[in-house]
Design an enzyme around this catalytic site. Structure first.
Site, short mmCIF file in Angstrom:
data_model
loop_
_atom_site.label_atom_id
_atom_site.label_comp_id
_atom_site.label_asym_id
_atom_site.label_seq_id
_atom_site.Cartn_x
_atom_site.Cartn_y
_atom_site.Cartn_z
N LYS A 262 0.93 -1.14 0.18
CA LYS A 262 -0.19 -0.18 0.13
C LYS A 262 0.89 1.20 0.00
CE LYS A 262 -4.04 -1.01 1.89
NZ LYS A 262 -5.07 -0.90 3.26
N GLU B 60 -15.15 10.71 11.73
CA GLU B 60 -15.46 11.11 10.19
C GLU B 60 -16.53 10.37 9.57
OE1 GLU B 60 -12.99 12.54 8.05
OE2 GLU B 60 -14.95 12.06 6.78
N CYS C 148 -18.85 -0.30 6.86
CA CYS C 148 -19.25 0.63 7.94
C CYS C 148 -20.37 0.27 8.72
CB CYS C 148 -19.30 2.01 7.48
SG CYS C 148 -17.59 2.66 7.03
N1 LIG Z 1 -14.32 3.57 5.04
C1 LIG Z 1 -15.22 4.57 5.18
O1 LIG Z 1 -15.64 5.09 4.40
C2 LIG Z 1 -15.10 5.02 6.50
C3 LIG Z 1 -15.60 6.33 6.78
C4 LIG Z 1 -15.82 6.77 8.26
C5 LIG Z 1 -14.87 6.31 9.13
N2 LIG Z 1 -14.53 5.15 9.04
C6 LIG Z 1 -13.57 4.28 9.99
O2 LIG Z 1 -12.30 4.49 9.74
C7 LIG Z 1 -11.68 3.40 10.12
C8 LIG Z 1 -10.73 2.83 9.01
O3 LIG Z 1 -11.67 2.55 8.20
P1 LIG Z 1 -11.15 2.08 6.38
O4 LIG Z 1 -12.33 1.65 5.77
O5 LIG Z 1 -10.31 3.18 6.04
O6 LIG Z 1 -10.18 0.76 6.81
P2 LIG Z 1 -8.91 0.07 6.05
O7 LIG Z 1 -8.98 -1.35 6.58
O8 LIG Z 1 -9.57 0.25 4.57
O9 LIG Z 1 -7.90 0.66 6.52
C9 LIG Z 1 -7.24 0.35 7.69
C10 LIG Z 1 -5.50 0.76 7.57
O10 LIG Z 1 -4.78 0.58 8.63
C11 LIG Z 1 -3.77 -0.12 8.35
N3 LIG Z 1 -3.23 -0.63 9.72
C12 LIG Z 1 -3.47 -1.49 10.64
N4 LIG Z 1 -2.69 -1.69 11.50
C13 LIG Z 1 -1.79 -0.47 11.61
C14 LIG Z 1 -0.91 -0.11 12.29
N5 LIG Z 1 -0.56 -0.60 13.49
N6 LIG Z 1 -0.07 0.95 11.93
C15 LIG Z 1 -0.47 1.61 10.84
N7 LIG Z 1 -1.29 1.26 9.96
C16 LIG Z 1 -1.98 0.09 10.49
C17 LIG Z 1 -4.17 -1.23 7.56
O11 LIG Z 1 -3.09 -1.91 6.82
C18 LIG Z 1 -5.08 -0.62 6.46
O12 LIG Z 1 -4.38 -0.10 5.53
C19 LIG Z 1 -12.65 2.31 10.69
O13 LIG Z 1 -12.68 2.70 11.99
C20 LIG Z 1 -13.77 2.78 10.04
O14 LIG Z 1 -14.94 2.26 10.89
C21 LIG Z 1 -14.38 4.42 7.81
O1 LIG Z 2 -31.28 4.42 0.39
C1 LIG Z 2 -30.42 3.76 0.64
C2 LIG Z 2 -29.31 4.42 0.81
C3 LIG Z 2 -28.08 3.28 0.88
N1 LIG Z 2 -28.29 2.25 0.87
C4 LIG Z 2 -27.26 1.31 0.96
O2 LIG Z 2 -26.61 1.55 2.36
C5 LIG Z 2 -25.02 1.07 2.22
C6 LIG Z 2 -24.20 2.08 2.63
O3 LIG Z 2 -24.33 3.45 1.66
P1 LIG Z 2 -23.73 4.90 2.29
O4 LIG Z 2 -24.18 5.05 3.73
O5 LIG Z 2 -23.86 5.55 1.07
O6 LIG Z 2 -22.03 4.39 1.98
P2 LIG Z 2 -20.99 4.32 3.11
O7 LIG Z 2 -19.58 4.74 2.32
O8 LIG Z 2 -20.88 3.01 3.53
O9 LIG Z 2 -21.05 5.51 4.27
C7 LIG Z 2 -21.66 5.51 5.38
O10 LIG Z 2 -20.67 4.78 6.45
C8 LIG Z 2 -19.38 5.55 6.57
C9 LIG Z 2 -18.76 4.99 7.39
O11 LIG Z 2 -18.95 5.03 8.78
C10 LIG Z 2 -20.05 7.00 7.22
O12 LIG Z 2 -18.87 7.90 7.22
C11 LIG Z 2 -20.96 7.58 6.24
O13 LIG Z 2 -21.63 8.62 6.80
C12 LIG Z 2 -22.33 6.69 5.97
O14 LIG Z 2 -23.00 7.16 4.98
C13 LIG Z 2 -24.81 0.60 0.88
O15 LIG Z 2 -24.73 -0.63 0.52
C14 LIG Z 2 -25.90 1.39 0.00
O16 LIG Z 2 -26.28 0.62 -1.09
C15 LIG Z 2 -29.41 1.48 0.83
O17 LIG Z 2 -29.83 0.29 0.52
N2 LIG Z 2 -30.50 2.43 0.38
#
Ligand SMILES: NC(=O)c1ccc[n+]([C@@H]2O[C@H](COP(=O)([O-])OP(=O)(O)OC[C@H]3O[C@@H](n4cnc5c(N)ncnc54)[C@H](O)[C@@H]3O)[C@@H](O)[C@H]2O)c1
Ligand SMILES: O=c1ccn([C@@H]2O[C@H](COP(=O)(O)OP(=O)(O)O[C@H]3O[C@H](CO)[C@@H](O)[C@H](O)[C@H]3O)[C@@H](O)[C@H]2O)c(=O)[nH]1
Length: 440
Positions: A35, A150, A267
């Protein structure tokens, strides 16, 4: 200012890139060597619209760099924790081992008593109580912790990072620590605050709860409309019209009322389960009992889609060929974590059918994590000789598809619209049997 982002997956890579783009000097740290190497060439490790040019630009201008070496973060003013908090293998709780590992690595490299003002910023989604626990670990180093959850959505991650609906600071009780943390975060987000993004300042517990409450509410809204889809199916109604009509009420709103095969991704599913698990630990599981139903309704939609397919095919799936359009958990993403599309394709296969999947972006990821799946390189290849077609991710290219263009390729003109994203009339006019989720 100088900031570190520790964990550069979906959340961290976008956060690091966007923070560099608004002028900060950013070091992204990850334990995954591949990565780090790929990101340093300016290439994202996943598909996210708008990300690649900004990543490339900031690698080239020197403001953004990725490393595996934690010692490189020592001179940063802010350290963002953005590692994963997945569901544990044997339960519903969040697996905190990655967050805890980051805490230990930071403590190992940061000076015993910091002379400059620095802060540790929690971004990962965590069980309520985590920030207070982490603050105890950093207190000996005189480093304040602040929780800054976030809310970005995949597919809109860059926009959501640079122009979020709100910014939340969960600040420590100690007034001096809170001032230090606030000042540093305000400087980091100066660009966003100048754009009048609302800021909510609160305590640790509230900030942590805001995040999971938001996701629980969104999940509940989706399961609510999916429950309605069962009733519209049973009575000959149309859930899309129902959603439109209730959505005109501002108190309800139109968003997140798309019925279909339900929510998936990295999530919503794991976050509502971790929230229930934490409430149990706190002795208040009853307060969140409704989330069990939210989760169950969501899973049942996946099975309902399989049942609809079985019914459309006369009761038997064994020996049939099914073309599945979509693998990502949502369009404009190649993320297949807990994807309803991948799950349903697996259930259909389990029932004895042959499945060929096409996804505009997630094919490679699907091949990597599910090497046993048959993946087509084109939509046409996926549906060729199919006894039925299932649309399971609402990519625009599927929504825009002219059914006549594939009518002669398939064996039987049956389409299961798992995302209620197609125009039933258009498909029926082209001679197809159209089956939606709670829809006429
Ligand atoms: N994906 C989203 O859209 C999103 C949005 C909001 C919040 N979150 C939250 O953010 C967090 C991260 O989610 P993500 O989807 O990015 O996960 P992810 O699995 O894509 O990324 C996590 C990263 O952390 C790295 N990692 C693990 N242990 C480590 C360490 N000790 N030091 C440095 N790096 C390390 C992994 O290699 C990986 O690249 C979660 O708590 C998730 O719930 C995710
Ligand atoms: O009316 C709807 C809207 C969404 N979905 C489904 O719900 C899931 C999640 O969608 P969405 O919430 O748009 O995507 P994420 O990127 O998972 O985002 C959610 O999860 C993130 C990680 O916590 C948060 O940061 C965001 O605010 C929250 O929307 C997907 O499978 C969508 O297909 C439905 O089935 N019906």
């Amino acid at each position: 200012m100088k900031i570190s982002v520790i964990g550069v997956g979906y959340l961290g890579a976008v956060h690091a890139t966007c923070m560099a783009d608004i002028g900060h000097s950013v070091i992204g740290v990850d334990t995954d060597a591949d990565k780090v190497a790929r990101l340093n060439t300016g290439k994202p490790t996943f598909y996210e619209p708008e990300l690649e040019p900004i990543l490339k630009r900031n690698i080239e201008n020197g403001r953004l760099r990725f490393t595996q070496d934690m010692t490189e973060v020592v001179d940063c003013d802010l350290h963002f924790i953005a590692v994963g908090t997945p569901q544990v293998a044997d339960g519903n709780a969040a697996d905190m081992r990655y967050v805890d590992a980051v805490v230990e690595s930071l403590l190992a490299v940061l000076p015993a008593q910091s002379e400059r003002s620095i802060a540790v910023v929690g971004k990962s989604t965590v069980p309520v109580g985590t920030a207070a626990r982490l603050q105890e670990r950093f207190a000996g180093h005189g480093i304040p912790v602040v929780w800054n959850p976030e809310f970005l959505r995949e597919g809109f991650a860059v926009k959501d990072t640079l122009r979020p609906d709100r910014i939340v600071y969960g600040l420590p009780d100690d007034v001096e620590d809170a001032d230090t943390a606030r000042t540093l975060l305000d400087e980091c987000y100066a660009d966003l605050l100048a754009a009048k993004i609302p800021k909510v300042e609160t305590d640790f517990a509230t900030a942590e709860l805001v995040k999971v409450a938001a996701n629980a509410f969104l999940a509940t809204k989706i399961s609510f409309i999916n429950a309605m889809s069962v009733l519209t199916d049973a009575t000959g109604g149309d859930v899309k019209k129902l959603a439109e009509a209730i959505g005109y009420d501002d108190r309800i709103g139109k968003k997140f009322l798309r019925a279909g095969i339900g929510f998936g991704g990295g999530c919503l599913p794991k976050d509502i389960r971790a929230f229930m698990s934490r409430a149990d630990e706190l002795g208040h599981g009853d307060a969140l009992a409704f989330l069990h139903d939210v989760d169950d309704i969501n899973t049942r939609q996946r099975e309902r889609a399989v049942e609809k397919l079985r019914e459309a095919l006369g009761g038997e799936l064994s020996g049939k060929k099914i073309g599945v359009l979509g693998a990502a958990f949502k369009p404009d993403s190649d993320d297949i974590r807990d994807s309803p599309a991948v799950d349903i394709a697996g259930r259909v296969e389990h029932a004895g059918a042959t499945v060929v999947t096409y996804d505009p972006k997630a094919g490679e990821v699907l091949q990597k994590f599910k090497p046993e799946r048959v993946i087509a390189v084109s939509l046409e290849d996926a549906v060729r000789d199919a006894d039925a077609v299932m649309v399971l991710t609402e990519w625009k290219v599927f929504q825009d598809l002219d059914p006549s263009s594939i009518s002669d390729l398939v064996n039987t003109r049956i389409v299961i619209d798992g995302r209620n994203c197609l125009d039933p009339k258009r498909w029926r006019d082209a001679g197809w049997t159209y089956v939606g989720m709670g829809r006429k």
